[in-house]
Design an enzyme around this catalytic site. Structure first.
Site, PDB file in Angstrom:
ATOM      1  N   GLY A 183      42.791  45.897  45.738  1.00  0.00           N
ATOM      2  CA  GLY A 183      42.972  45.422  46.986  1.00  0.00           C
ATOM      3  C   GLY A 183      42.975  46.423  47.864  1.00  0.00           C
ATOM      4  O   GLY A 183      42.645  47.547  47.535  1.00  0.00           O
ATOM      5  N   VAL A 200      34.458  38.276  41.974  1.00  0.00           N
ATOM      6  CA  VAL A 200      36.198  38.499  41.813  1.00  0.00           C
ATOM      7  C   VAL A 200      36.493  39.934  42.436  1.00  0.00           C
ATOM      8  O   VAL A 200      35.873  40.778  41.936  1.00  0.00           O
ATOM      9  CB  VAL A 200      36.424  38.401  40.504  1.00  0.00           C
ATOM     10  N   LEU A 201      37.089  39.799  43.527  1.00  0.00           N
ATOM     11  CA  LEU A 201      37.466  41.249  44.035  1.00  0.00           C
ATOM     12  C   LEU A 201      38.070  42.166  43.388  1.00  0.00           C
ATOM     13  O   LEU A 201      38.984  41.849  42.564  1.00  0.00           O
ATOM     14  CB  LEU A 201      38.369  41.010  45.217  1.00  0.00           C
ATOM     15  N   ASP A 202      37.405  43.431  42.997  1.00  0.00           N
ATOM     16  CA  ASP A 202      37.833  44.513  42.084  1.00  0.00           C
ATOM     17  C   ASP A 202      37.936  43.878  40.629  1.00  0.00           C
ATOM     18  O   ASP A 202      38.951  44.622  40.008  1.00  0.00           O
ATOM     19  CB  ASP A 202      39.173  44.950  42.685  1.00  0.00           C
ATOM     20  N   GLY A 203      37.204  42.754  40.244  1.00  0.00           N
ATOM     21  CA  GLY A 203      37.546  42.278  38.951  1.00  0.00           C
ATOM     22  C   GLY A 203      36.135  42.356  38.022  1.00  0.00           C
ATOM     23  O   GLY A 203      36.120  41.671  36.838  1.00  0.00           O
TER      24      GLY A 203
END
Length: 282
Positions: free
Chosen positions: A199, A224-227
């Site tokens: 994040g 998926v954020l940063d995933g």
């Protein structure tokens, strides 16, 4: 003709023998082969480079390999001819360090790629595009305009037949509209050692936590954020004597290096994605 072939399928006997035999029967010489078996999942992965002295029709090779080998083992596979130069689009916002590093490597011939354009939601870095004589497209983004802007971005990407995208500190979330068009084809650089401090403002969060190392992570973008699947990572040592400003300065050096490594791995067809992880061949 020189080819790079990537394969994954259920692990079973005879895959390497059948693949190499098919190439040998057509006068091919294997100059590189690396394989990996995920024993937990029972999946076989292989990267192979081969070359042919006699002329071959690439499409005919693909069709025959598909029928005689790939279908037998139910392979997911791809083949690439040497000399095919991929087209890479660069997305940026206001930070210039990754953009300068990529373009410097590109100009020096270190990155064997075409860069048809730079895309940004700000005009701040237009001077860099002009300096490197690469077209720079500015698309301001708000919540109200985001969907329409992404439609315009897709049109530009398709017009230039872009193969993959690099987010060189592009400070906007990319929606499924673009992600679905480029599965495992959007490379991001995140300024932390994921999965820690995902994040916004990870350096500030790391400083508050009193960490002893900071890192940078390059990964493929998913919803998926940063995933997304991790391609490359690296770290730098820090201590209580360092400020947030020091963290940021050290981190920016890492970001440039890690992103460049990830781009090179992608360009050389050394990455394979499975179950949101990557197999990275040497």
């Amino acid at each position: 003709m020189k080819l790079t072939i990537l394969i994954h399928c259920q692990d079973q006997s005879g895959i390497i023998h059948s693949t190499t035999g098919f190439i040998a029967d057509r006068g091919g010489n294997i100059i590189y082969l690396d394989q990996h078996v995920d024993k937990q999942a029972g999946i076989f992965f292989m990267r192979l480079e081969c070359e042919f002295t006699a002329p071959h029709d690439f499409n005919e090779f693909r069709n025959l390999f598909s029928l005689q080998v790939a279908k037998v083992y139910r392979m997911q596979w791809s083949a690439y001819q040497d000399g095919e130069k991929p087209k890479m689009a660069l997305f940026v916002s206001k930070y210039n360090h990754c953009l300068y590093d990529i373009l410097s490597r590109y100009r020096s011939g270190e990155l064997d790629v075409d860069i048809p354009f730079i895309m940004s939601n700000h005009n701040d870095l237009r001077y860099i595009g002009e300096q490197f004589q690469i077209p720079y497209y500015h698309y301001p983004i708000t919540k109200a305009t985001k969907s329409n802007v992404e439609d315009e971005q897709l049109l530009l990407l398709e017009k230039h037949q872009i193969d993959f995208i690099v987010l060189a500190r592009y400070m906007q979330l990319v929606s499924s509209k673009i992600i679905d068009r480029y599965p495992n084809g959007i490379i991001n650089i995140h300024h932390s050692f994921l999965p820690a401090f995902a994040g916004a403002k990870p350096y500030h969060a790391a400083f508050e936590r009193g960490v002893k190392i900071i890192g940078a992570t390059s990964h493929y973008v998913t919803e998926v954020l940063d995933g997304g699947p991790i391609i490359e990572q690296d770290v730098a040592i820090v201590s209580h004597t360092h400020s947030v400003k020091d963290f940021i300065a050290k981190g920016r050096d890492l970001e440039k290096i890690v992103l460049a490594r990830a781009i090179k791995l992608h360009l050389s067809r050394r990455t394979m994605v499975y179950n949101n992880k990557t197999v990275i061949f040497s």
